[in-house]
Design a protein around this motif. Structure first.
Motif, PDB file in Angstrom:
ATOM      1  N   VAL A 656       0.856  -1.185   0.000  1.00 42.28           N
ATOM      2  CA  VAL A 656       0.000   0.000   0.000  1.00 42.28           C
ATOM      3  C   VAL A 656       0.893   1.237   0.000  1.00 42.28           C
ATOM      4  N   LEU A 658       1.083   5.207   0.473  1.00 40.47           N
ATOM      5  CA  LEU A 658       0.362   6.372   0.998  1.00 40.47           C
ATOM      6  C   LEU A 658       0.648   7.593   0.129  1.00 40.47           C
ATOM      7  N   THR A 688      -2.198  -5.999   7.146  1.00 38.93           N
ATOM      8  CA  THR A 688      -1.201  -5.091   7.718  1.00 38.93           C
ATOM      9  C   THR A 688      -0.833  -5.506   9.127  1.00 38.93           C
ATOM     10  N   ASP A 698       0.013   6.909  10.254  1.00 37.10           N
ATOM     11  CA  ASP A 698       0.080   6.286   8.928  1.00 37.10           C
ATOM     12  C   ASP A 698      -1.105   5.321   8.730  1.00 37.10           C
ATOM     13  N   MET A 702      -4.030   5.612   5.847  1.00 34.95           N
ATOM     14  CA  MET A 702      -4.369   4.545   4.904  1.00 34.95           C
ATOM     15  C   MET A 702      -5.881   4.315   4.886  1.00 34.95           C
ATOM     16  N   GLU A 706      -8.058   4.950   1.442  1.00 35.14           N
ATOM     17  CA  GLU A 706      -8.702   3.788   0.824  1.00 35.14           C
ATOM     18  C   GLU A 706     -10.213   3.786   1.034  1.00 35.14           C
TER      19      GLU A 706
END
Length: 887
Positions: A656, A658, A688, A698, A702, A706
């Protein structure tokens, strides 16, 4: 002449009588001959012998019934009588010489010479000792397996041989007693091949750990470990494949296995086999056709002789009937066909188990025969490291007949030991180490806590006093405080290091069933000792640390307070990382013969794989990291500290990325997309790690980017005293403000079982000033290491996840490292979707698909076994629900 004839007719006509003297004499002679019969000697598994009288025309079933009655054996169908044509004893190098006595055929037609003995042996090795209801039956199985080990028929690792030997000693001698069991108390007992003094020391150490186990418990544990050995119950038959390579074929409860040089190279389960046949010296296996094939797979093997070919074929017939059929009475499809008409004529395992359950257990006590003596020359030859096997001692003046014995009072296994090694932290004088240690730690990837030897079924952990129970507390995410009180003068750990003030003090060994092993969190090998009773030892010398531990033990309460840094030994050490390449066998994913019953066939294969262990064997051969995929971004200096574990890194290709995070574009997370065959459904996930305090922003960035609406959490914050995940959400009614997103917890509920927690969050995108709702589901009942207690609760949780899934946004799933429990959930949901669609389920194929997107998904074999059992349970529930609809 005419007169004689007329007289004769008159004499024997009308009122007359006859008496056939000759015919009756011959009949009486035949009866006397039958009554005379002959005597046959049967040699039992404990080396005792007994003579049985049978008639000359009796069938094999007669003497078999006499043997079973003599032993008072209830679960008799697992056993049989073996003989050889030349009278030799069973030989591991020439199994083709041995024959099983057929109960349906006359004894005289089978035995060339009735002077030769018969050998009572296990014929069908049970897949699970828990199926054996009688203690006496398990004892006979133990005798057989011990004999298999000593004769070299059962090939096993030295560590396993030593473990099994320790259970034998416990069953025969009872609890370890120092005043009775001297330093060489095992030297006269024949336990394992190549027995030497070093092995006996290791057996003795394990014997001490079995305290309190009755003979029956020790024998059950013996069988429970023996069943996992690769060659358990396998009698090899020499053959050659189509390339003329020498191999061996063996028949087991789950099918046919192929060995080469005592290493298993292939398995054909009964559900995969369509037909087994032989013709002269050739033996054939016809496999079920796969979807991609338009022909049946026929494998041919060249046996040494016609006799060996037929012997193998008969073994297949008997094993398949005994283990797979409810009843042996199966009508032949072609009653007048040519070829052998041989069938298995005894009861099946299903019938045996049902009959014993109907009768109930027979509670009885019996005398166990001793192991053979081992005689060594004096002085012993130590340089070769092996003892010399001598003929066994004469049997004791009793056999296996049932008798009454008084119960023996259990003895203490642990003795006072004032001698301490120079690095002792209250451990044993000598401990297990090296390749023979079954308690040795196996490094795994870190999502789950590495279990102690007491948690894997190897040892029984006795209860300990609450007043001396070890306690611990968390000081922060990196340091742990552990308080220990000695038991029997020992804390139960060793330390090493401190050779200079720059070399840290590390825990080198932890003994099972000791305070160091039973504390929460467990003191683990590799933990760095920072403080001892308030004294800083981070730069102390080894002798100073030993002195502090001795000083603590000398106080009135013996209290020892340790501050340790967990598992520093394993952090970032290259030699423990996954090798870049690992062999993956071709064709390990078996498919059903036709699309109509593809799901059903895949479930049959799944059940067989679980029962045989082949499922786990194939899983362990699959690569953990894809050899062609890189993880370079995770290793950049700016990103290393964002990884919770050094070993767990996201693939560059699926990570993923960012877009607007303040700290950069990296997060330890991968996209994992699972296509559901036969449908248009693609289940999207982000797998994750559990957020660190430093990566909390962070994580929410995410979620924001998303547009996720569901988070699944499969861990608690603290497990066994170790931090597994930072608390990244606010409490109910509170708000957590980040640079780009604001999170508010608007509700929290717990299900009735207390296993799941449901939270509702409201998220606000600061830049766009938009809001949306997000659900958070946490599974709090998953054990800190291992698997849930039963599939039922886990299936219920998975259904909750499926109900909460909305739209096309990916579901964020995490545990601690984001690979183990995370992979289990992804596989389970994928399997449920496939079952609903009527598509076949191949769990190994699903694991392979997941590992192509995130490394090491489903971390260990216990997790894989559990999720496969859960898949099978879900399928059976589906069948049951469908059946109810048609009632």
């Amino acid at each position: 002449m005419d007169i004689v004839e007329s007289v004769s007719k008159r004499t024997f006509s009308g009122s007359s009588g006859t008496y056939n003297v000759q015919a009756l004499e011959l009949a009486a002679a035949r009866e006397r001959s039958k009554l005379k019969g002959f005597n046959i000697t049967v040699r039992f598994l404990d080396d005792t012998e007994h003579e049985f009288h049978v008639g000359k025309r009796c069938k094999g079933s007669v003497i078999m019934d006499q043997v079973y009655q003599h032993l008072e054996l209830v679960e008799k169908d697992y056993f049989g009588l073996q003989y050889s044509e030349n009278g030799s004893a069973p030989n591991v190098n020439k199994p083709e010489l041995m024959r099983w006595l057929d109960p349906s055929k006359p004894i005289k037609k089978q035995l060339n010479n009735c002077q030769y003995p018969l050998y009572f042996r296990v014929k069908f090795y049970v897949s699970d000792p828990s199926k054996l209801q009688e203690e006496y039956t398990r004892y006979q199985f133990c005798l057989q397996i011990r004999r298999d080990i000593l004769e070299g028929r059962l090939v096993l690792a030295p560590s396993t041989a030593i473990l099994l030997a320790s259970y034998t000693v416990q069953a025969e001698l009872g609890d370890y007693q120092p005043e009775e069991h001297g330093p060489n108390y095992l030297s006269s007992i024949q336990l394992i091949p190549g027995q030497c003094e070093e092995m006996e020391k290791k057996i003795a150490e394990l014997h001490k750990l079995h305290k309190g186990q009755s003979p029956a418990q020790a024998e059950f544990n013996f069988l429970d470990h023996a069943k996992r050995i690769e060659m358990y119950g396998v009698e090899l038959h020499k053959t050659r494949d189509n390339t003329n390579r020498e191999i061996q074929l063996g028949v087991t409860h789950m099918g046919l296995v192929v060995f080469q040089n005592n290493i298993k190279i292939n398995t054909f389960s009964w559900s995969k086999i369509m037909k087994i046949s032989f013709k002269r010296k050739q033996f054939f296996i016809q496999l079920i056709r796969e979807l991609s094939e338009d022909y049946d797979t026929l494998l041919g093997f060249n046996m040494e002789s016609y006799r060996s070919s037929k012997t193998l074929w008969k073994a297949c017939v008997e094993h398949h009937t005994f283990f797979r059929l409810d009843s042996p009475k199966v009508k032949r499809k072609f009653p007048f066909s040519l070829g052998s008409k041989f069938t298995y004529s005894g009861r099946t395992e299903f019938q045996t188990v049902a009959d014993v359950k109907r009768r109930g257990k027979l509670e009885r006590k019996f005398v166990r025969s001793p192991s053979k003596q081992l005689v060594r020359p004096v002085p012993p030859i130590e340089e070769k490291g092996k003892g010399i096997l001598a003929p066994g001692r004469p049997p004791r003046p009793y056999d296996n007949k049932v008798t009454s014995l008084g119960a023996k009072e259990p003895r203490k296994a642990w003795a006072d030991d004032s001698q301490l090694s120079d690095d002792d932290g209250g451990f044993l004088e000598r401990t297990l180490e090296g390749p023979f240690s079954p308690g040795g730690r196996v490094l795994s990837y870190v999502d789950e806590e590495i279990p102690s030897p007491t948690s894997n079924g190897l040892y029984d952990t006795p209860p300990y006093s609450a007043s001396h129970s070890p306690t611990s507390q968390i000081t922060d995410e990196t340091l742990v405080t552990i308080t220990l009180h000695p038991e029997e003068g020992k804390y139960g750990f060793n330390v090493k290091g401190g050779t200079s003030r720059d070399v840290p003090i590390l825990v080198s060994r932890v003994a099972p069933n000791t305070p160091a092993d039973k504390c929460t969190p467990r003191l683990s090998e590799g933990d760095q000792v920072i403080q001892i009773n308030g004294v800083d030892v981070s730069h102390a010398l080894h002798e100073d640390v030993v002195m502090l531990i001795h000083r603590a033990r000398g106080t009135s309460d013996g209290k020892l307070v340790l501050v340790v840094k967990p598992n520093v030994l394993y952090a970032g050490m290259e030699e423990f990382e996954e090798p870049p390449y690992q062999y993956v066998p071709v064709g390990e994913l078996q498919r059903p013969p036709s699309p109509e019953n593809a799901l059903e066939q895949s479930m049959l294969l799944l059940a067989d794989g679980l029962a045989s262990g082949a499922l786990i064997a194939r899983y362990e051969m699959l690569y953990r990291k894809h050899p062609e995929l890189t993880c370079d971004v995770s290793l950049e200096s700016k990103n290393i500290n964002k990884n919770r574990y050094r070993d767990i890194s996201p693939y560059d290709s699926t990570r993923v990325i960012l877009k607007n995070a303040p700290s950069g574009d990296y997060i330890n997370a991968n996209y994992v997309n699972m296509k559901i065959n036969g449908t248009d459904i693609i289940n999207k996930y982000i797998a994750t790690q559990g957020p660190l305090q430093s990566t909390c922003e962070d994580f929410w960035q995410m979620i924001l980017e998303e547009k996720c609406n569901l988070i699944v959490m499969l861990t608690t914050l603290i497990e066994r005293g170790r931090a597994k995940c930072h608390k990244y959400w606010p409490n109910v009614g509170e708000t957590l403000t980040m640079q780009n997103v604001i999170i508010q917890c608007v509700g929290e509920t717990t299900d009735e079982s207390g296993s799941f927690i449901f939270r509702d969050f409201s998220l606000t995108d600061v830049k766009n000033n938009t809001e949306w709702n997000l659900k958070h589901i946490q599974y709090v009942a998953w054990p800190d290491h291992g698997v849930p207690d039963s599939p039922a609760l886990f299936l219920s949780f998975t259904e909750k996840v499926r109900e909460a899934r909305k739209g096309d946004a990916p579901v964020v799933v995490h545990c601690s490292a984001g690979i183990g429990r995370t992979g289990v959930l992804v596989l389970m949901e994928t399997a449920l979707c496939l079952i609903e669609a009527g598509e076949p389920v191949y769990p190994l194929e699903i694991v392979k698909t997941m590992r192509e997107q995130r490394a090491m998904m489903i971390q260990n074999a216990s997790q894989y076994r559990f999720v496969c059992e859960s898949v099978h349970t879900a399928y059976l529930q589906t069948i049951g629900d469908e059946a109810k609809l048609f009632r």
